[in-house]
Design a protein around this motif. Structure first.
Motif, mmCIF file in Angstrom:
data_model
loop_
_atom_site.group_PDB
_atom_site.id
_atom_site.type_symbol
_atom_site.label_atom_id
_atom_site.label_comp_id
_atom_site.label_asym_id
_atom_site.label_seq_id
_atom_site.Cartn_x
_atom_site.Cartn_y
_atom_site.Cartn_z
ATOM 1 N N THR A 1 0.830 -1.202 0.000
ATOM 2 C CA THR A 1 0.000 0.000 0.000
ATOM 3 C C THR A 1 0.864 1.252 0.000
ATOM 4 O OG1 THR A 1 -0.102 -0.091 2.420
ATOM 5 C CG2 THR A 1 -1.904 -1.124 1.191
ATOM 6 N N LEU A 2 0.450 2.253 -0.739
ATOM 7 C CA LEU A 2 1.128 3.543 -0.814
ATOM 8 C C LEU A 2 0.136 4.647 -0.489
ATOM 9 C CD1 LEU A 2 3.341 3.104 -4.004
ATOM 10 C CD2 LEU A 2 4.084 3.082 -1.617
ATOM 11 N N PRO A 3 0.480 5.536 0.435
ATOM 12 C CA PRO A 3 1.692 5.502 1.265
ATOM 13 C C PRO A 3 1.681 4.330 2.240
ATOM 14 C CG PRO A 3 0.182 7.173 2.067
ATOM 15 C CD PRO A 3 -0.406 6.662 0.782
ATOM 16 N N PRO A 4 2.838 3.832 2.654
ATOM 17 C CA PRO A 4 2.884 2.645 3.521
ATOM 18 C C PRO A 4 2.345 2.934 4.916
ATOM 19 C CG PRO A 4 5.057 3.617 3.298
ATOM 20 C CD PRO A 4 4.180 4.358 2.352
ATOM 21 N N ASP A 5 1.858 1.893 5.547
ATOM 22 C CA ASP A 5 1.385 1.998 6.926
ATOM 23 C C ASP A 5 2.582 1.846 7.866
ATOM 24 O OD1 ASP A 5 -1.242 2.260 6.067
ATOM 25 O OD2 ASP A 5 -1.550 0.083 6.008
ATOM 26 N N TRP A 6 2.980 2.939 8.500
ATOM 27 C CA TRP A 6 4.120 2.875 9.408
ATOM 28 C C TRP A 6 3.757 2.226 10.737
ATOM 29 C CZ3 TRP A 6 8.372 3.700 6.853
ATOM 30 C CH2 TRP A 6 8.367 4.565 5.753
ATOM 31 N N ILE A 7 2.506 2.347 11.129
ATOM 32 C CA ILE A 7 2.029 1.707 12.356
ATOM 33 C C ILE A 7 1.006 0.649 11.959
ATOM 34 C CG2 ILE A 7 0.869 2.050 14.563
ATOM 35 C CD1 ILE A 7 1.848 4.931 14.556
ATOM 36 N N PHE A 8 1.305 -0.593 12.275
ATOM 37 C CA PHE A 8 0.428 -1.690 11.865
ATOM 38 C C PHE A 8 0.545 -2.821 12.885
ATOM 39 C CE2 PHE A 8 4.587 -2.277 10.006
ATOM 40 C CZ PHE A 8 4.859 -3.618 10.219
ATOM 41 N N LEU A 9 -0.410 -3.736 12.824
ATOM 42 C CA LEU A 9 -0.402 -4.903 13.701
ATOM 43 C C LEU A 9 0.380 -6.026 13.021
ATOM 44 C CD1 LEU A 9 -1.460 -6.159 16.344
ATOM 45 C CD2 LEU A 9 -3.436 -6.991 15.037
ATOM 46 N N PRO A 10 1.549 -6.402 13.548
ATOM 47 C CA PRO A 10 2.366 -7.424 12.883
ATOM 48 C C PRO A 10 1.658 -8.768 12.842
ATOM 49 C CG PRO A 10 3.640 -6.234 14.533
ATOM 50 C CD PRO A 10 2.199 -5.869 14.748
ATOM 51 N N THR A 11 1.935 -9.525 11.793
ATOM 52 C CA THR A 11 1.394 -10.866 11.637
ATOM 53 C C THR A 11 2.465 -11.772 11.047
ATOM 54 O OG1 THR A 11 -0.293 -12.196 10.512
ATOM 55 C CG2 THR A 11 0.508 -10.253 9.355
ATOM 56 N N VAL A 12 2.426 -13.033 11.415
ATOM 57 C CA VAL A 12 3.392 -14.015 10.891
ATOM 58 C C VAL A 12 2.752 -14.861 9.801
ATOM 59 C CG1 VAL A 12 4.753 -14.100 13.014
ATOM 60 C CG2 VAL A 12 2.782 -15.620 12.748
ATOM 61 N N TYR A 13 1.699 -14.352 9.199
ATOM 62 C CA TYR A 13 0.995 -15.105 8.163
ATOM 63 C C TYR A 13 1.932 -15.490 7.011
ATOM 64 C CZ TYR A 13 -2.077 -15.978 4.175
ATOM 65 O OH TYR A 13 -2.678 -16.536 3.067
ATOM 66 N N ASN A 14 2.744 -14.543 6.558
ATOM 67 C CA ASN A 14 3.638 -14.824 5.432
ATOM 68 C C ASN A 14 4.659 -15.909 5.783
ATOM 69 O OD1 ASN A 14 2.543 -12.838 3.620
ATOM 70 N ND2 ASN A 14 3.574 -11.263 4.829
ATOM 71 N N TYR A 15 5.156 -15.892 7.014
ATOM 72 C CA TYR A 15 6.136 -16.900 7.420
ATOM 73 C C TYR A 15 5.493 -18.276 7.544
ATOM 74 C CZ TYR A 15 9.346 -13.058 8.344
ATOM 75 O OH TYR A 15 10.151 -11.962 8.212
#
Length: 291
Positions: free
Chosen positions: A58-72
């Motif tokens: 997403t642009l502009p990027p979200d500098w504050i977000f809830l981390p997730t390990v979905y990709n890993y």
């Protein structure tokens, strides 16, 4: 009447301590800015790997977000990536061990003995790094096909040793040249043989150089892609090839690509952290030798 000169204001000059402090602040500011420039891409990759696929680009990027390990989770559920990661760890580690076993004694011999046409030998060793990889990959492809080394782990280990051997020999020769021969002479006086002096005196003194070339060899072999693309197909696939697989023709899986990139960078960072104390010890050893 004679004019009276106005009193001059006293010139303000920084003391020596003030100038040194100002220089130190400027130096630290430059280092801080440079560190930010260098580390920002790493932060970008790691943060992208911790975002959901819909938020990764997403642009502009979200500098504050809830981390997730979905990709890993998705990444390590793919058996192909796990196999490629294990292949790279095994092949690269084995190649580093072999290149040190071959290159370190060779560098010691070139440093301590008068080898016939030594300069020509050193240039010949270095010549293996002069040609671009694309110029030698296809001859190696033909050779590997003839020797049944195509898509084998042994073949890739041999390839990694080939591309890193000249680096180890040249760097370690320079390091052995900087170690005084008086250390070996003292060992010989105490009754040590040539091999004992090399094993018990010279190798411990050269430990920082050995760790340095080991790290560089590991990195060069770990990030290599061209030879892996041409000389492997299924059995000996490397982790860099698996990272490349996430770049498709019609779309790029940015979240998975960032997670795979982070997982690929992590072993190199852990290796550097593990041997950092030996490198620091090497710097202090060099100061003692010069004195």
């Amino acid at each position: 009447m004679a004019s009276v000169d106005a009193p001059r204001k006293p010139e303000r000059r920084l003391s020596k301590t003030g100038r040194e402090r100002l220089v130190s602040v400027g130096r630290h500011a430059v280092l801080l800015i440079w560190s930010f420039v260098v580390l920002f891409p790493l932060y970008w990759i790691v943060s992208m790997s911790l975002k959901p696929p819909s938020e990764a680009i997403t642009l502009p990027p979200d500098w504050i977000f809830l981390p997730t390990v979905y990709n890993y989770i998705q990444l390590f559920q793919q058996s192909s990536f796990i196999m490629a990661f294990a292949n790279s760890v095994f092949m690269v580690s084995a190649s580093v061990i072999l290149v040190l076993i071959i290159g370190v004694p060779a560098a010691y011999v070139l440093s301590r003995w008068k080898v016939p046409k030594q300069r020509d030998v050193l240039v010949w060793i270095l010549s293996s790094r002069m040609l671009p990889p694309v110029a030698v990959v296809f001859p190696f492809f033909v050779i590997f096909r003839r020797l049944n080394l195509f898509d084998t782990r042994i073949g890739m280990i041999f390839m990694y040793v080939t591309i890193n051997l000249s680096l180890v020999v040249w760097v370690m020769k320079a390091f052995f040249d900087g170690i005084p021969e008086t250390l070996e002479e003292a060992a010989h006086v105490d009754g040590a043989t040539q091999f004992q002096a090399f094993w018990k005196i010279i190798l411990p003194a050269a430990k920082p150089g050995i760790f340095s070339v080991a790290i560089i060899s590991f990195i060069f072999a770990w990030i290599e892609l061209l030879f892996s693309l041409v000389l492997t197909n299924d059995t000996a696939v490397t982790v860099t090839m698996q990272v490349y697989q996430f770049i498709g023709v019609r779309q790029i899986e940015w979240g998975m690509l960032a997670a795979a990139t982070t997982a690929t960078i992590l072993p190199v960072l852990l290796l550097i952290i593990a041997v950092n104390k030996y490198l620091a010890a090497g710097l202090s050893f060099g100061v003692v030798i010069k004195e």
